[in-house]
Structure formats: C-alpha cells, structure tokens
Design a protein around this motif. Structure first.
Motif, PDB file in Angstrom:
ATOM      1  N   UNK A   1       5.417   7.051   6.612  1.00 41.14           N
ATOM      2  CA  UNK A   1       5.860   7.363   7.977  1.00 41.14           C
ATOM      3  C   UNK A   1       5.502   6.230   8.934  1.00 41.14           C
ATOM      4  N   UNK A   2       4.284   5.706   8.785  1.00 44.21           N
ATOM      5  CA  UNK A   2       3.845   4.626   9.672  1.00 44.21           C
ATOM      6  C   UNK A   2       4.699   3.381   9.465  1.00 44.21           C
ATOM      7  N   UNK A   3       4.990   3.052   8.213  1.00 45.67           N
ATOM      8  CA  UNK A   3       5.836   1.893   7.923  1.00 45.67           C
ATOM      9  C   UNK A   3       7.213   2.055   8.571  1.00 45.67           C
ATOM     10  N   UNK A   4       7.751   3.265   8.513  1.00 41.09           N
ATOM     11  CA  UNK A   4       9.064   3.526   9.108  1.00 41.09           C
ATOM     12  C   UNK A   4       9.019   3.354  10.629  1.00 41.09           C
ATOM     13  N   UNK A   5       7.970   3.867  11.269  1.00 36.10           N
ATOM     14  CA  UNK A   5       7.857   3.747  12.729  1.00 36.10           C
ATOM     15  C   UNK A   5       7.597   2.302  13.153  1.00 36.10           C
ATOM     16  N   UNK A   6       6.780   1.585  12.386  1.00 37.24           N
ATOM     17  CA  UNK A   6       6.546   0.170  12.683  1.00 37.24           C
ATOM     18  C   UNK A   6       7.851  -0.611  12.546  1.00 37.24           C
ATOM     19  N   UNK A   7       8.611  -0.308  11.511  1.00 40.01           N
ATOM     20  CA  UNK A   7       9.896  -0.973  11.304  1.00 40.01           C
ATOM     21  C   UNK A   7      10.823  -0.748  12.499  1.00 40.01           C
TER      22      UNK A   7
ATOM     23  N   UNK B   1       1.742   9.514   4.900  1.00 40.70           N
ATOM     24  CA  UNK B   1       1.207   8.915   6.122  1.00 40.70           C
ATOM     25  C   UNK B   1       1.557   7.425   6.214  1.00 40.70           C
ATOM     26  N   UNK B   2       1.341   6.702   5.116  1.00 40.29           N
ATOM     27  CA  UNK B   2       1.630   5.261   5.168  1.00 40.29           C
ATOM     28  C   UNK B   2       3.133   5.021   5.210  1.00 40.29           C
TER      29      UNK B   2
ATOM     30  N   UNK C   1      -3.125   4.114   8.578  1.00 39.20           N
ATOM     31  CA  UNK C   1      -2.294   4.922   7.680  1.00 39.20           C
ATOM     32  C   UNK C   1      -2.848   4.933   6.259  1.00 39.20           C
ATOM     33  N   UNK C   2      -3.510   3.851   5.850  1.00 41.15           N
ATOM     34  CA  UNK C   2      -4.196   3.850   4.551  1.00 41.15           C
ATOM     35  C   UNK C   2      -5.292   4.917   4.565  1.00 41.15           C
ATOM     36  N   UNK C   3      -6.095   4.924   5.639  1.00 39.37           N
ATOM     37  CA  UNK C   3      -7.178   5.895   5.739  1.00 39.37           C
ATOM     38  C   UNK C   3      -6.646   7.327   5.708  1.00 39.37           C
ATOM     39  N   UNK C   4      -5.594   7.602   6.484  1.00 44.32           N
ATOM     40  CA  UNK C   4      -5.034   8.961   6.526  1.00 44.32           C
ATOM     41  C   UNK C   4      -4.467   9.374   5.171  1.00 44.32           C
TER      42      UNK C   4
ATOM     43  N   UNK D   1       0.811  -1.223   0.000  1.00 42.49           N
ATOM     44  CA  UNK D   1       0.000   0.000   0.000  1.00 42.49           C
ATOM     45  C   UNK D   1       0.847   1.277   0.000  1.00 42.49           C
ATOM     46  N   UNK D   2       2.132   1.177  -0.338  1.00 44.07           N
ATOM     47  CA  UNK D   2       3.027   2.336  -0.239  1.00 44.07           C
ATOM     48  C   UNK D   2       2.629   3.488  -1.153  1.00 44.07           C
ATOM     49  N   UNK D   3       1.896   3.201  -2.232  1.00 44.77           N
ATOM     50  CA  UNK D   3       1.412   4.251  -3.135  1.00 44.77           C
ATOM     51  C   UNK D   3      -0.110   4.173  -3.237  1.00 44.77           C
ATOM     52  N   UNK D   4      -0.761   4.127  -2.078  1.00 47.23           N
ATOM     53  CA  UNK D   4      -2.217   3.936  -2.028  1.00 47.23           C
ATOM     54  C   UNK D   4      -2.977   5.081  -2.689  1.00 47.23           C
TER      55      UNK D   4
END
Length: 198
Positions: A182-188, A179-180, A167-170, A90-93
C-alpha cells in the motif's frame, strides 16, 4: 579462502541472521556457538567478544541488503523506477526479506536507540548512505528532465526512506505484506503527481 577465514566468515554470516532476528541483547554467545557449531575457543580465536561479532555481523547484513538494492537499481532505466525499486526489494518482507529478520538498519536502530552506541552509530551511517543514494537518484531525475527542479532532494529522501522503513515495520509487526505494498502504491502516486514532469 583459507580454512580460518572460512570459519570466521561462517561465524559472521550465521551470527548476522541471529542478531537481525533476535537483536543484540537477545543473542548469547552460547546461541552463536549452537548456530555455528563452533566451540567457544574457536569463536575466541577469531573474535575478542560478542561486540566484535555483532559489529561485523551488522556490516555483513547491510552488505547483503545493499547488493539487492544495487541489483534492483541496475535493472531500472528511469529515476522514478529506481526510487520505487527500493520498495520492490522489500515487497515480500514477511516471508522472504532481503536478509533474515528484515531490515538490519531498522532493527538495529530500534533496539539500540538507547542501547549499544557503536551499533547505533553503524545504523546512522547506513541511513546517511541510503539518503545519499536516494538524493543522487532524485538529482539525476532533475538533471535529465524527468523530475521537477523545484523539489528538495533532502526532504524528499527523508520522506521516501521514512515511508519505506515505516511500512517494513508495520508489515513485520502485522505479519502482512499489504502495508509495504500500500505504501509503495501511495508513494508511486505521490511521485507521479508532485515530482514527475507532466
């Protein structure tokens, strides 16, 4: 595939994009007719009503996204990489979602939390299936010594899916993929800090 089956598939596929973009309530039978180019009689030869189309359209949309998740998972070796690959799909949702309109489960759940009970039930089943996949990856990581064994797969799977879907919704709401990402980076960072064995 026979012509009748091809027509039925065309109705499902094109309706799936409509429903996932505009929602169940936002799509009329006339719009399905317009999108498919199939007249009302042709639609009713294959489906008894809009509900039946919507339910099969949802299944189709989910199957497309699931196949993209499966392809992403198959390319990764470690459990950590497999978890992060959900975000990569979903990186380019905003500009190129895995299915037109974004995440079918998220869209259906938001629209139907007080609405269409059968569609809501399908979204719940999709969530259950997704949670099970994430839990399986977490357990594999624990079994192969990659992840700490004191982690809780149930709560972690909820955290990871909530992070992804939120993050998909945002990103969709703001029209911004940041948004997605940044979230992926923080989850990582979270997984490296709290789950990966040092």
């Amino acid at each position: 595939m026979r012509k009748g089956e091809q027509t039925r598939e065309r109705i499902i596929q094109q309706s799936a994009a409509l429903f996932n973009t505009h929602g169940y309530a936002g799509v009329s039978l006339n719009e399905i007719i317009q999108s498919t180019g199939i007249q009302k009689g042709g639609i009713y030869r294959h489906f008894s009503n809009k509900d039946e189309i919507a339910l099969e359209a949802y299944d189709f949309a989910v199957s497309v996204v699931r196949s993209k998740f499966n392809a992403a998972l198959a390319e990764k070796k470690s459990a950590y990489e497999r978890l992060i690959s959900f975000f990569e799909v979903y990186s380019n949702v905003v500009d190129n979602p895995p299915f037109t309109g974004g995440c079918p489960m998220l869209n259906t759940a938001v629209e139907n939390d007080d609405g269409h009970p059968l569609l809501l039930e399908k979204a719940k089943r999709t969530l259950d299936s997704m949670k099970q996949t994430v839990k399986d990856i977490l357990r594999q990581g624990m079994e192969n010594g990659e992840f700490r064994t004191d982690a809780d797969p149930d709560s972690l799977s909820t955290f990871l899916i909530a992070s992804l879907e939120g993050s998909i919704m945002l990103s969709k709401l703001d029209g911004n993929n940041q948004h997605i990402r940044d979230t992926a980076e923080h989850v990582s960072k979270y997984l490296k800090l709290f789950l990966l064995k040092q």
